[in-house]
Design an enzyme around this catalytic site. Structure first.
Site, PDB file in Angstrom:
ATOM      1  N   GLU A 433       4.466   5.205  -5.735  1.00 46.26           N
ATOM      2  CA  GLU A 433       5.395   5.997  -6.547  1.00 46.26           C
ATOM      3  C   GLU A 433       6.399   6.755  -5.678  1.00 46.26           C
ATOM      4  O   GLU A 433       6.712   7.925  -5.933  1.00 46.26           O
ATOM      5  CB  GLU A 433       4.620   6.954  -7.460  1.00 46.26           C
ATOM      6  CG  GLU A 433       3.740   6.225  -8.468  1.00 46.26           C
ATOM      7  CD  GLU A 433       2.998   7.156  -9.421  1.00 46.26           C
ATOM      8  OE1 GLU A 433       3.052   8.383  -9.211  1.00 46.26           O
ATOM      9  OE2 GLU A 433       2.366   6.657 -10.374  1.00 46.26           O
ATOM     10  N   GLU A 509      -1.598   0.666 -10.922  1.00 44.59           N
ATOM     11  CA  GLU A 509      -2.328   1.753 -11.567  1.00 44.59           C
ATOM     12  C   GLU A 509      -2.271   1.499 -13.068  1.00 44.59           C
ATOM     13  O   GLU A 509      -1.202   1.236 -13.610  1.00 44.59           O
ATOM     14  CB  GLU A 509      -1.725   3.130 -11.278  1.00 44.59           C
ATOM     15  CG  GLU A 509      -2.202   3.757 -10.000  1.00 44.59           C
ATOM     16  CD  GLU A 509      -1.587   5.139  -9.757  1.00 44.59           C
ATOM     17  OE1 GLU A 509      -1.349   5.877 -10.738  1.00 44.59           O
ATOM     18  OE2 GLU A 509      -1.330   5.454  -8.591  1.00 44.59           O
TER      19      GLU A 509
END
Length: 815
Positions: A433, A509
């Protein structure tokens, strides 16, 4: 003539003698002196540290201390959580005092006969910014707390006299989004070698061709010659099979200049036992350097024969078999044990995941411990080995972004060199991220990091976990890596594949469903904005975060789309910090995301994943059946199962047979009875096979008043090594032996004999009693005590007592 020497190291008052070997690795575990806070002249030999605490390494200085919700209170905008403006955050890093400066000191005395050798210090993790001093002189430093590193201390040592090793650590505030721990939290070693030796992490073993008939080996060995003269050497490498037999050998002679040299050897073996998830068979390469008949060095490398391949249409292949990855993300902390790595605690986590049907681990979001990788090698998990949580654009004021430009290459190289022989590692992840996804030039950083990975290990592909869709694609970051991971973008798999059919895709994820073990919220609803006044979330697994999804939604995509090669659930275990959804001024200080809670107790959601991922029969019924005040009211009942049919009964009355309904995402994977009126007594599920025959039954009884304590150990025999652990589950029962699922009694623990109480944890994310306490309330009827062995063998007696409950005792044998 063969060199013979005796090495004597003195750690404070203890002396240990080692048998002669060309290379010695001495674990620096015990008798460290430790002090929190800055001290003047802490590196000097004559500094008086007699009043400092004596600790063992690995060590996490924060984990046993008191929680304080002011410690990590911040007003901050977390872009990754979708914050539109700065807001109050509490418990973000676990509400534990992990920040600040601390010192470690240790004495040692190298034997005078070793004065012609080289001495190195290896730190496998030091949180953070370690500065290493030997005899008052700075010998080395590092910044990234997760990366393993070595320091050559030869020139700083005085042989035959006492030496002082000092390590200063500085863990600044606002340096992490979650609990990092603090201190020398992974092993430290002293390594003594001849001046001609195999470099640290100096072997690189690949298997270019692997089949059932033959396994080819390419062995690259870096040899360092620091003797200031040429050396004529022989490098002999033996290959040892999983059952200990020598199955291969290759010898290379070299005139070695006074420098570093890479030697390549090739060999093959017949009928290799291939490493796989079901049969994780590992080999050993023993590399020896000889000068004539004198053995100068010996180095051991564990590796495996296996072939990995990714296909943009069909996914992941291991040894030619198409395998869907059923993975979890794991933080590095071990719950109430903190960041200080412990092999048994790590093994226990992985055993839970294996039981659930998990076959893959993502090391979120940093280089893992060697203990984890060694266990994944031996237990049969494939691993995504992750390097960074941020690049140049920081998520935290004092995060890794401050050092990225200076350190990224050495940190990434160190990670790859350390881990590239592990057969479990299938991908290098260069970031999670990262905020460069939003930047037009961010792809240049991705390109550089990918180049380093390909340079240091051309046998593995490179991935990253992207949460910005479509920004990661539009800004070309996805084009710079080999395998594209998306966080929480199950809805994007098909449009991305249609537009970019060359992308190898997976869920890096997934889910982010939140739940509290044994807590159930009515009415039953699927809620992405859950907030309850008791700061708990529903164990029905019907609460999730706004950016996440429910397990069932990801299951459907994984089952229906062959080109998506797997998922990595956030997370396998609860972890310290990030107490979403209770981030804003609450007592919560650990996560709710885990499939298993912080204590290591399975939540109901464990069985949902097990029923879908595992081949073993699963029949799990929820909720509990103690609902005083709800008599006659409807209670939602769920069953997680892989049986074709289940019939539900309350006190003998049938409430119909249910089967999985593929027309609805949720009933495709769960059996749900919405309208079951509560009546105290027996809730029963009967599972039927395809022939309609009853094959398994699960019964939940309404419990009466709690009267007694039951203690159950995961192992009743442990090693007397001062490290091993027995995890003891404490629960209270009624007079008939039924568990009391809502009990919150305080229990006190007494431990005597050849061990000590290491921690207590009940899995409540809001609990404020330190893990180092000897008392704690039950949460949803249970808690876990971790008991650690000493260095002496004998019995460890554990006694639990509380209130009017009948006390309980259990004995652990330490051998």
């Amino acid at each position: 003539m063969k060199q013979t020497f005796l090495l004597v190291i003195v750690w404070l008052s203890a002396s240990v003698c080692f048998a002669e070997k060309p290379r010695k690795t001495i674990a620096l575990e015990n008798d460290w002196r430790f002090q929190i806070g800055e001290v003047k002249d802490g590196e000097k030999n004559n500094f008086d540290d007699s009043a400092w605490e004596i600790v063992s390494v690995p060590h996490d200085w924060a984990i046993g201390q008191q929680f304080d919700m002011n410690i990590d209170r911040q007003t901050v905008q977390v872009l990754e959580d979708g914050d539109r403006q700065p807001q109050l955050r509490t418990g973000r890093t676990g509400a534990l005092p992990m920040f600040g400066v601390a010192w470690y000191r240790k004495n040692f005395e190298p034997d005078v006969n070793d004065s012609g050798k080289q001495i190195f210090l290896e730190f496998q993790g030091a949180m953070s910014n370690p500065q290493v001093f030997v005899n008052g002189r700075k010998a080395g430093e590092w910044h990234y707390g997760y990366t393993s590193f070595i320091v050559d201390i030869t020139e700083y040592c005085v042989f035959g006299k006492p030496n002082v090793l000092a390590v200063r650590l500085d863990n600044p505030e606002e340096s992490s989004r979650f609990y990092t721990g603090a201190g020398l939290f992974r092993p430290a070693n002293l390594i003594i070698k001849n001046k001609v030796h195999i470099a640290h992490w100096g072997t690189y073993i690949t298997t270019p061709q692997v089949s059932a008939q033959k396994g080819e080996l390419r062995i690259q060995t870096t040899i360092e010659n620091n003797s200031l003269k040429n050396a004529k050497i022989q490098l002999v490498t033996e290959i040892i099979s999983p059952d200990g037999k020598i199955v291969g050998k290759t010898t290379t002679s070299q005139n070695l200049p006074a420098a570093s040299k890479l030697i390549e050897q090739k060999t093959s073996i017949a009928k290799p036992e291939r490493w796989s998830i079901e049969h994780p068979r590992t080999y050993k390469a023993i590399s020896r350097i000889y000068a004539g008949k004198v053995l100068l060095d010996e180095y051991e490398t564990i590796f495996g024969f296996r072939e990995i391949r990714f296909d943009a249409q069909k996914g992941f292949f291991l040894n030619g078999e198409n395998i869907k990855l059923k993975g979890v993300c794991l933080h590095h902390d071990l719950g109430p044990l903190g960041a200080a790595v412990n092999r048994r605690a790590t093994e226990r986590q992985l055993q839970f995941m294996k039981e659930m049907g998990c076959n893959a681990i993502r090391t979120a979001h940093n280089p893992p411990s060697l203990e984890l990788l060694n266990l994944c090698d031996s237990l049969g998990f494939v691993v995504i080995d992750e390097a960074f949580d941020e690049w140049q654009s920081g998520k935290m004021t004092n995060g890794y972004n401050r050092y990225f430009d200076e350190c990224y290459e050495r940190d990434l190289t160190a990670l790859i060199h350390r881990d590239r022989n592990h057969p479990c590692v299938i991908l290098w992840s260069i970031g999670n991220e990262i905020r460069e996804q939003r930047q037009v030039g961010g792809y240049l950083v991705a390109r550089r990091l990918t180049e380093i990975c390909h340079r240091e290990d051309p046998t593995r592909l490179v991935t990253a976990a992207f949460d910005q869709y479509p920004a990661a694609i539009d800004n070309q970051l996805s084009d710079e890596i080999d395998v594209v991971g998306f966080n929480y973008k199950f809805f994007a798999y098909e449009p991305v594949h249609e537009k970019h059919p060359q992308y190898i895709l997976y869920g890096s994820e997934t889910a982010s469903t939140v739940s509290s073990r044994g807590v159930y919220k009515f009415p039953l609803k699927w809620d992405k904005h859950a907030w309850h006044s008791n700061y708990q979330v529903s164990s029905y697994a019907t609460d999730c975060v706004p950016w996440g999804c429910f397990p069932d939604e990801e299951f459907a995509k994984q089952d229906d789309l062959d080109f998506v090669f797997g998922e990595f659930v956030w997370t396998g275990f609860d972890y310290l910090g990030e107490p979403t959804p209770y981030n804003e001024g609450t007592p919560a200080r650990s996560s709710y995301f885990g499939i298993v809670d912080l204590a290591g107790l399975k939540k109901d959601i464990f069985y949902l994943y097990q029923s879908h991922w595992s081949d073993r029969p699963v029949l799990h019924l929820l909720p509990h059946w103690n609902w005083e005040g709800y008599e006659g009211k409807n209670i939602p009942v769920m069953c997680y199962t892989n049986y074709p049919k289940v019939e539900l009964f309350v006190n003998g009355k049938s409430y119909d047979i249910q089967t999985h309904d593929p027309s609805n995402t949720f009933t495709r994977y769960r059996l749900i009875w919405d309208n079951v009126p509560y009546s105290p007594g027996e809730l029963k599920a009967v599972a039927y096979n395809e022939k309609g025959e009853p094959v398994q039954t699960e019964i939940i009884q309404t419990a009466g008043k709690a009267t007694q304590i039951r203690l159950t150990a995961d192992r009743t025999t442990i090693a007397a090594d001062g490290k091993d652990l027995s995890f003891i589950t404490a629960e209270v029962l009624d007079k008939d032996g039924n568990p009391c699922p809502t009990a919150d009694s305080y229990l006190f623990f007494e431990v005597e004999g050849a061990g000590k109480l290491k921690s207590l944890c009940n899995g409540d994310a809001t609990g404020q009693i330190p893990f180092s306490s000897n008392y704690m309330p039950l949460f949803s009827g249970k808690l876990v005590a971790a008991v650690q062995s000493s260095l002496q063998s004998g019995e460890i007696k554990i006694r639990a007592l509380g209130g009017l409950l009948k006390a309980s005792e259990i004995v652990i044998n330490s051998l």
